[in-house]
Scaffold this motif. Sequence first.
Motif, PDB file in Angstrom:
ATOM      1  N   PRO A 189       0.817  -1.225   0.000  1.00 45.88           N
ATOM      2  CA  PRO A 189       0.000   0.000   0.000  1.00 45.88           C
ATOM      3  C   PRO A 189       0.846   1.268   0.000  1.00 45.88           C
ATOM      4  N   ARG A 190       2.049   1.190   0.524  1.00 45.75           N
ATOM      5  CA  ARG A 190       2.939   2.353   0.539  1.00 45.75           C
ATOM      6  C   ARG A 190       3.472   2.664  -0.852  1.00 45.75           C
ATOM      7  N   ALA A 191       3.580   1.612  -1.701  1.00 43.32           N
ATOM      8  CA  ALA A 191       4.157   1.800  -3.032  1.00 43.32           C
ATOM      9  C   ALA A 191       3.285   2.696  -3.899  1.00 43.32           C
ATOM     10  N   ARG A 192       1.961   2.584  -3.751  1.00 42.08           N
ATOM     11  CA  ARG A 192       1.060   3.429  -4.555  1.00 42.08           C
ATOM     12  C   ARG A 192       1.266   4.907  -4.225  1.00 42.08           C
ATOM     13  N   VAL A 193       1.370   5.189  -2.928  1.00 43.02           N
ATOM     14  CA  VAL A 193       1.547   6.581  -2.496  1.00 43.02           C
ATOM     15  C   VAL A 193       2.889   7.117  -2.967  1.00 43.02           C
ATOM     16  N   ILE A 194       3.921   6.296  -2.803  1.00 44.36           N
ATOM     17  CA  ILE A 194       5.269   6.786  -3.101  1.00 44.36           C
ATOM     18  C   ILE A 194       5.486   6.941  -4.600  1.00 44.36           C
ATOM     19  N   LYS A 195       4.784   6.138  -5.411  1.00 44.54           N
ATOM     20  CA  LYS A 195       4.896   6.291  -6.858  1.00 44.54           C
ATOM     21  C   LYS A 195       4.318   7.634  -7.292  1.00 44.54           C
ATOM     22  N   LYS A 196       3.142   7.984  -6.777  1.00 38.78           N
ATOM     23  CA  LYS A 196       2.535   9.273  -7.121  1.00 38.78           C
ATOM     24  C   LYS A 196       3.389  10.424  -6.601  1.00 38.78           C
ATOM     25  N   VAL A 232      12.481  17.705 -13.276  1.00 40.17           N
ATOM     26  CA  VAL A 232      13.605  16.767 -13.336  1.00 40.17           C
ATOM     27  C   VAL A 232      13.247  15.626 -14.270  1.00 40.17           C
ATOM     28  N   SER A 233      14.139  15.328 -15.181  1.00 41.10           N
ATOM     29  CA  SER A 233      13.963  14.177 -16.079  1.00 41.10           C
ATOM     30  C   SER A 233      14.989  13.127 -15.668  1.00 41.10           C
ATOM     31  N   ASP A 234      14.517  12.016 -15.160  1.00 40.60           N
ATOM     32  CA  ASP A 234      15.404  10.973 -14.665  1.00 40.60           C
ATOM     33  C   ASP A 234      15.196   9.709 -15.500  1.00 40.60           C
ATOM     34  N   PRO A 235      16.200   9.295 -16.269  1.00 42.36           N
ATOM     35  CA  PRO A 235      16.038   8.086 -17.086  1.00 42.36           C
ATOM     36  C   PRO A 235      15.797   6.837 -16.248  1.00 42.36           C
ATOM     37  N   LEU A 236      16.262   6.863 -14.995  1.00 43.95           N
ATOM     38  CA  LEU A 236      16.025   5.701 -14.131  1.00 43.95           C
ATOM     39  C   LEU A 236      14.541   5.564 -13.813  1.00 43.95           C
ATOM     40  N   LEU A 237      13.849   6.705 -13.690  1.00 39.32           N
ATOM     41  CA  LEU A 237      12.408   6.652 -13.445  1.00 39.32           C
ATOM     42  C   LEU A 237      11.686   6.042 -14.641  1.00 39.32           C
ATOM     43  N   ASP A 238      12.126   6.399 -15.837  1.00 41.81           N
ATOM     44  CA  ASP A 238      11.504   5.826 -17.039  1.00 41.81           C
ATOM     45  C   ASP A 238      11.671   4.313 -17.062  1.00 41.81           C
ATOM     46  N   ILE A 239      12.862   3.845 -16.713  1.00 39.27           N
ATOM     47  CA  ILE A 239      13.104   2.403 -16.680  1.00 39.27           C
ATOM     48  C   ILE A 239      12.256   1.755 -15.595  1.00 39.27           C
ATOM     49  N   ALA A 240      12.162   2.416 -14.446  1.00 39.67           N
ATOM     50  CA  ALA A 240      11.384   1.868 -13.334  1.00 39.67           C
ATOM     51  C   ALA A 240       9.917   1.712 -13.718  1.00 39.67           C
ATOM     52  N   LYS A 241       9.361   2.708 -14.394  1.00 40.99           N
ATOM     53  CA  LYS A 241       7.954   2.634 -14.791  1.00 40.99           C
ATOM     54  C   LYS A 241       7.721   1.506 -15.795  1.00 40.99           C
ATOM     55  N   GLU A 242       8.621   1.388 -16.769  1.00 42.78           N
ATOM     56  CA  GLU A 242       8.480   0.319 -17.758  1.00 42.78           C
ATOM     57  C   GLU A 242       8.620  -1.053 -17.105  1.00 42.78           C
ATOM     58  N   LEU A 243       9.558  -1.156 -16.176  1.00 38.64           N
ATOM     59  CA  LEU A 243       9.780  -2.416 -15.480  1.00 38.64           C
ATOM     60  C   LEU A 243       8.573  -2.797 -14.633  1.00 38.64           C
ATOM     61  N   GLU A 244       7.997  -1.808 -13.936  1.00 34.15           N
ATOM     62  CA  GLU A 244       6.821  -2.075 -13.117  1.00 34.15           C
ATOM     63  C   GLU A 244       5.641  -2.507 -13.985  1.00 34.15           C
ATOM     64  N   ASN A 287       3.717 -13.410  -6.377  1.00 34.16           N
ATOM     65  CA  ASN A 287       3.356 -12.212  -5.605  1.00 34.16           C
ATOM     66  C   ASN A 287       4.490 -11.195  -5.557  1.00 34.16           C
ATOM     67  N   LEU A 288       5.179 -11.024  -6.668  1.00 33.38           N
ATOM     68  CA  LEU A 288       6.303 -10.093  -6.734  1.00 33.38           C
ATOM     69  C   LEU A 288       5.824  -8.741  -7.241  1.00 33.38           C
ATOM     70  N   TYR A 289       5.176  -7.992  -6.358  1.00 33.71           N
ATOM     71  CA  TYR A 289       4.694  -6.660  -6.687  1.00 33.71           C
ATOM     72  C   TYR A 289       5.734  -5.619  -6.246  1.00 33.71           C
ATOM     73  N   PRO A 290       5.730  -4.425  -6.845  1.00 30.38           N
ATOM     74  CA  PRO A 290       6.656  -3.376  -6.391  1.00 30.38           C
ATOM     75  C   PRO A 290       6.408  -3.038  -4.926  1.00 30.38           C
ATOM     76  N   ASN A 291       7.490  -2.823  -4.188  1.00 31.61           N
ATOM     77  CA  ASN A 291       7.362  -2.447  -2.785  1.00 31.61           C
ATOM     78  C   ASN A 291       7.785  -0.998  -2.579  1.00 31.61           C
ATOM     79  N   VAL A 292       7.806  -0.553  -1.342  1.00 30.37           N
ATOM     80  CA  VAL A 292       8.053   0.856  -1.039  1.00 30.37           C
ATOM     81  C   VAL A 292       9.447   1.307  -1.464  1.00 30.37           C
TER      82      VAL A 292
END
Length: 447
Positions: free
Chosen positions: A320-327, A338-350, A363-368
Amino acid sequence: MGTKDTTTRQYAELIVDGRTHRLPIVEGSEGERAIDIRRLRAETGLVTLDSGYMNTGACTSSITYLDGERGVLRYRGYAVDELADKCSFVEVAYLLVHGTLPTRRQLTHFSRLLGRYALIHEDMIHFFDRFPPHAHPMAILSSMVNALSTFYPEITENPLENLDCMVARLLSKVRTIAAFSYKKSIGHPLVYPRHDLSYCANFLNMMFDSPVQPYEIRPEAVAALNKVLILHGDHEQNCSTSTVRIVGSARVNLYASISAGISALWGPLHGGANQAVVEMLERIYNGGGDFRKYVEMAKDPSSLFRLSGFGHRVYKTYDPRARVIKKTCDDLLEALNVSDPLLDIAKELEEYALKDDYFLERNLYPNVDFYSGIIYRALGIPKNMFTVMFALGRLPGWIAHWKELWDDPESRLYRPRQIYTGPGAREFVPLDDRVEAGDEDVPCAGR
């Protein structure tokens, strides 16, 4: 199976050597049930074996409720996402320790105490000069927190006599120590705390203000840091919290107990996970950005590569913390432009993982930890400070559990049992009669 007696209390029946033993079943306020085995060894001569304490309740607690199957996390009954959206970190710290959200008067008083106790003793500043230049901030933080007991011994005499002062002193001084350790590590002059700034604004200013380049305190940065610290505020009986309780059960002072918790948090399987996520994303980016290649490596049992930031010891659904922290991450990067290429990779990976059967079946969902490191990067916080940030957030939870332990009349010294698997009784052999086994002296590295 559970049965009921005439008093309607539930019991579980355990049959050992043909004899039936009735063990009480304890039920929590949210319907959690546990078999009370505190009399098990006395009645049966047996102990339980539970590696990693996966199925063992070490205490009862009224601080945090966590349901890993449903993805629920509440502090003192309040949903963590609502607290992150509507409260400051200081309010949540007060809630965790006291059990209720503060009134405006209580919050004002508590905030003033945080300002009053923000400074550390000037003699402690010389301690920073004695650490090696590249000492890890977590090692410095743990050592300095333990040393606080020598400068403020009054807290060890009757620690619960003035709770607000004790909590404010620790929350405020740990923040200052953390910022000072960073400044020392880069050779910059220390920036002292200011009474006119909020808790999070003060920390950012102490971290990044400079005589040659004044730091602009952005409200978006302050808001993001508040949310991240709140989301890390407590998480039930995790490794570091259990460590604080174990050490505290020996009636050790709060400083030493928190220092032990910091050391436990340092581990890469616990608080160091957010740093591991960023390092993983950096590896993917530097390797060309093709995350699918690394996903396949993670799926290969023969590969040593592991994807960090996915799955959780307790959660079997989306953290539940992951949803908040992603937003929070999206909002912060947009506000700071800020444009962070790591964020782009993280979103695609998620996005890929949430559709892949391999991840879903396990049950390997993104965590906090998956997005917190990117937030810290955007704020300018270096990787070796990520776990320190985790410690700042978890501090009020540690204090709350330490206090709960001290308040509990049934609290006892933690002393787990074990199942011995070593050799049986041996006959002693005098030194001159012992046969050599080819041992040779091995030179030690270093001095």
